[in-house]
Design a protein around this motif. Structure first.
Motif, PDB file in Angstrom:
ATOM      1  N   VAL A   1      52.966 -53.414  73.030  1.00 40.55           N
ATOM      2  CA  VAL A   1      51.601 -53.838  72.750  1.00 40.55           C
ATOM      3  C   VAL A   1      51.041 -54.475  74.015  1.00 40.55           C
ATOM      4  N   GLN A   2      49.919 -53.964  74.516  1.00 40.55           N
ATOM      5  CA  GLN A   2      49.264 -54.611  75.649  1.00 40.55           C
ATOM      6  C   GLN A   2      47.898 -55.091  75.186  1.00 40.55           C
ATOM      7  N   LEU A   3      47.532 -56.297  75.608  1.00 38.16           N
ATOM      8  CA  LEU A   3      46.341 -56.954  75.086  1.00 38.16           C
ATOM      9  C   LEU A   3      45.421 -57.406  76.202  1.00 38.16           C
ATOM     10  N   ARG A   4      44.129 -57.139  76.038  1.00 38.16           N
ATOM     11  CA  ARG A   4      43.130 -57.659  76.975  1.00 38.16           C
ATOM     12  C   ARG A   4      42.361 -58.736  76.221  1.00 38.16           C
ATOM     13  N   ALA A   5      42.531 -59.984  76.662  1.00 35.13           N
ATOM     14  CA  ALA A   5      41.944 -61.087  75.898  1.00 35.13           C
ATOM     15  C   ALA A   5      41.757 -62.303  76.788  1.00 35.13           C
ATOM     16  N   ASP A   6      41.115 -63.317  76.227  1.00 32.67           N
ATOM     17  CA  ASP A   6      40.981 -64.592  76.933  1.00 32.67           C
ATOM     18  C   ASP A   6      42.364 -65.165  77.188  1.00 32.67           C
ATOM     19  N   ARG A   7      42.440 -66.034  78.199  1.00 38.63           N
ATOM     20  CA  ARG A   7      43.742 -66.605  78.562  1.00 38.63           C
ATOM     21  C   ARG A   7      44.378 -67.371  77.412  1.00 38.63           C
ATOM     22  N   THR A   8      43.595 -68.175  76.698  1.00 36.90           N
ATOM     23  CA  THR A   8      44.154 -68.897  75.546  1.00 36.90           C
ATOM     24  C   THR A   8      43.457 -68.408  74.289  1.00 36.90           C
ATOM     25  N   LEU A   9      44.254 -68.087  73.301  1.00 39.86           N
ATOM     26  CA  LEU A   9      43.711 -67.630  72.034  1.00 39.86           C
ATOM     27  C   LEU A   9      43.947 -68.685  70.974  1.00 39.86           C
ATOM     28  N   SER A  10      42.991 -68.812  70.061  1.00 42.30           N
ATOM     29  CA  SER A  10      43.171 -69.767  68.970  1.00 42.30           C
ATOM     30  C   SER A  10      44.280 -69.275  68.057  1.00 42.30           C
ATOM     31  N   GLU A  11      44.815 -70.198  67.267  1.00 40.81           N
ATOM     32  CA  GLU A  11      45.863 -69.831  66.322  1.00 40.81           C
ATOM     33  C   GLU A  11      45.319 -68.812  65.324  1.00 40.81           C
ATOM     34  N   ARG A  12      44.067 -68.977  64.984  1.00 42.04           N
ATOM     35  CA  ARG A  12      43.444 -68.057  64.034  1.00 42.04           C
ATOM     36  C   ARG A  12      43.441 -66.630  64.604  1.00 42.04           C
ATOM     37  N   THR A  13      43.075 -66.503  65.889  1.00 39.38           N
ATOM     38  CA  THR A  13      43.049 -65.174  66.509  1.00 39.38           C
ATOM     39  C   THR A  13      44.455 -64.619  66.671  1.00 39.38           C
ATOM     40  N   ARG A  14      45.389 -65.480  67.058  1.00 39.69           N
ATOM     41  CA  ARG A  14      46.779 -65.003  67.233  1.00 39.69           C
ATOM     42  C   ARG A  14      47.308 -64.449  65.920  1.00 39.69           C
ATOM     43  N   ASP A  15      47.106 -65.201  64.818  1.00 39.55           N
ATOM     44  CA  ASP A  15      47.590 -64.743  63.509  1.00 39.55           C
ATOM     45  C   ASP A  15      46.882 -63.460  63.084  1.00 39.55           C
ATOM     46  N   ALA A  16      45.566 -63.426  63.309  1.00 35.71           N
ATOM     47  CA  ALA A  16      44.796 -62.234  62.936  1.00 35.71           C
ATOM     48  C   ALA A  16      45.242 -61.021  63.754  1.00 35.71           C
ATOM     49  N   LEU A  17      45.558 -61.263  65.038  1.00 39.01           N
ATOM     50  CA  LEU A  17      46.029 -60.175  65.910  1.00 39.01           C
ATOM     51  C   LEU A  17      47.327 -59.578  65.383  1.00 39.01           C
ATOM     52  N   VAL A  18      48.260 -60.445  64.983  1.00 38.47           N
ATOM     53  CA  VAL A  18      49.549 -59.969  64.475  1.00 38.47           C
ATOM     54  C   VAL A  18      49.320 -59.069  63.264  1.00 38.47           C
ATOM     55  N   THR A  19      48.472 -59.518  62.348  1.00 40.17           N
ATOM     56  CA  THR A  19      48.169 -58.726  61.154  1.00 40.17           C
ATOM     57  C   THR A  19      47.483 -57.418  61.524  1.00 40.17           C
ATOM     58  N   MET A  20      46.498 -57.520  62.411  1.00 41.25           N
ATOM     59  CA  MET A  20      45.744 -56.323  62.793  1.00 41.25           C
ATOM     60  C   MET A  20      46.654 -55.288  63.463  1.00 41.25           C
ATOM     61  N   ILE A  21      47.499 -55.731  64.376  1.00 38.92           N
ATOM     62  CA  ILE A  21      48.378 -54.807  65.105  1.00 38.92           C
ATOM     63  C   ILE A  21      49.349 -54.127  64.157  1.00 38.92           C
ATOM     64  N   ARG A  22      49.974 -54.907  63.295  1.00 43.20           N
ATOM     65  CA  ARG A  22      50.949 -54.320  62.369  1.00 43.20           C
ATOM     66  C   ARG A  22      50.269 -53.341  61.407  1.00 43.20           C
ATOM     67  N   THR A  23      49.115 -53.742  60.882  1.00 38.28           N
ATOM     68  CA  THR A  23      48.416 -52.896  59.911  1.00 38.28           C
ATOM     69  C   THR A  23      47.913 -51.620  60.583  1.00 38.28           C
ATOM     70  N   ALA A  24      47.395 -51.774  61.794  1.00 40.17           N
ATOM     71  CA  ALA A  24      46.882 -50.609  62.530  1.00 40.17           C
ATOM     72  C   ALA A  24      48.009 -49.629  62.844  1.00 40.17           C
ATOM     73  N   TYR A  25      49.158 -50.156  63.218  1.00 36.93           N
ATOM     74  CA  TYR A  25      50.309 -49.300  63.537  1.00 36.93           C
ATOM     75  C   TYR A  25      50.687 -48.460  62.327  1.00 36.93           C
TER      76      TYR A  25
ATOM     77  N   LEU B   1      54.036 -59.149  73.416  1.00 29.53           N
ATOM     78  CA  LEU B   1      52.922 -58.549  74.149  1.00 29.53           C
ATOM     79  C   LEU B   1      53.368 -58.243  75.559  1.00 29.53           C
ATOM     80  N   ARG B   2      52.863 -57.122  76.069  1.00 23.78           N
ATOM     81  CA  ARG B   2      53.170 -56.774  77.453  1.00 23.78           C
ATOM     82  C   ARG B   2      52.222 -57.559  78.355  1.00 23.78           C
ATOM     83  N   LYS B   3      52.807 -58.225  79.355  1.00 17.91           N
ATOM     84  CA  LYS B   3      51.995 -59.001  80.294  1.00 17.91           C
ATOM     85  C   LYS B   3      52.176 -58.402  81.675  1.00 17.91           C
ATOM     86  N   TYR B   4      51.082 -58.290  82.406  1.00 15.05           N
ATOM     87  CA  TYR B   4      51.151 -57.655  83.722  1.00 15.05           C
ATOM     88  C   TYR B   4      51.023 -58.669  84.844  1.00 15.05           C
TER      89      TYR B   4
END
Lengths: 187, 126
Positions: B87-111, A117-120
């Motif tokens: 990939v640039q992400l706007r999100a909470d400072r700490t993400l749960s493992e569930r969100t991190r894993d879901a993000l990886v899947t979502m980003i790859r699938t969306a790409y 991830l890109r971090k700024y």
């Protein structure tokens, strides 16, 4: 922020409106700006092959993400969390597009599963926040509607912005000292 | 797949390497060093070796220890992103493992979906 950045950001908001044939005082929807910049805008349920349970999780408030930009390999894509209010969606999208317009390099950090991830830097985040605010609610536009007796709520509605953002832009642009006669509701 | 090591792939590689060099189980075990013939037989039948045996086998086969690590089924289905993709992400400072894993899947699938034009587009283009 770099000297002159704030003024340049307002100029950029005006120039981009001109490019998409809008008045400098008109709202510029984030999806319009994204399209002009060549980006696709989508959401989890717009990705057909995404498993439903993942799409559902990534479309709720608890999951903790707002927007995500993916660029490279011929793809320019912005994803957003549809659980956010319309105003929050606009500001999230504008913020991410502002990073793109600023040409921010940032640094790459590992997420997991081999994804970076890109971090700024804080300065880059400040610049994107400022430019995003200008893109969504330019000073010229806010001045235009203030002078015409718009209430904060009416401005928020017109520009799909939160009341917080409207009041913030009203204060930070110095318009509260410039426009004497104004409708009720302006602090 | 129950293990992180692809035991079927390991078994096939060991058997192939041994038989190509016309080595019996005992001779191959001797060549590997500190591995019994019975252990080697069990590996060739698909059993999971202990870590020390596994590392010795990898050295004997001249492969990296990661060569036999099994990838989760979901990762097999998702295309990996090319190195030049940002990939640039706007999100909470700490993400749960569930969100991190879901993000990886979502980003790859969306790409992949964006590349093949199979993604809904809300942008208003020129």
């Amino acid at each position: 922020m770099k000297r002159g950045f704030k003024a340049q950001a307002e100029e950029q908001a005006a120039k981009l409106r001109k490019k998409v044939k809008l008045k400098t005082t008109a709202p510029l929807p984030a999806r319009r700006l994204a399209g002009h910049l060549g980006f696709i805008v989508s959401r989890p349920d717009g990705i057909g092959a995404l498993p439903e349970h993942i799409g559902a999780w990534m479309s709720c408030n608890a999951c903790g993400w707002s927007a995500c930009v993916i660029r490279g390999g011929g793809v320019a894509l912005v994803l957003y969390n549809p659980a956010q209010s319309a105003a929050r969606q606009e500001s999230s999208l504008m913020h991410e597009l502002a990073h793109v317009l600023c040409g921010h390099e940032g640094t790459d950090i590992d997420l997991s599963g081999g994804l970076s991830l890109r971090k700024y830097s804080p300065e880059q985040e400040d610049e994107a926040a400022w430019l995003g605010g200008c893109l969504q609610l330019p000073r010229a536009a806010l001045r235009h509607y203030l002078a015409r007796g718009y209430t904060p709520e009416r401005v928020a509605n017109r520009f799909t912005a939160s009341l917080d953002m409207v009041h913030y832009r009203y204060n930070i642009t110095g318009l509260r000292y410039e426009i004497r006669r104004r409708a009720p509701g302006w602090n | 797949m129950p293990h992180e090591i692809d035991t079927a792939k390991l078994a096939a590689a060991v058997l192939d390497h041994r038989t190509k060099r016309h080595l019996g189980v005992r001779a191959a075990a001797g060549e590997i060093g500190d591995v019994s013939a019975s252990t080697l037989s069990r590996v060739e039948k698909g059993n999971l070796p202990d870590l020390d045996t596994y590392l010795r086998l990898c050295r004997w086969l001249d492969v990296s220890p990661s060569y036999f690590t099994a990838r989760p089924a979901s990762e097999e289905r998702e295309p990996r992103l090319p190195d030049d993709v940002i990939v640039q992400l706007r999100a909470d400072r700490t993400l749960s493992e569930r969100t991190r894993d879901a993000l990886v899947t979502m980003i790859r699938t969306a790409y992949a979906a964006a590349q093949s034009g199979e993604i809904e587009d809300e942008a208003l283009h020129d």
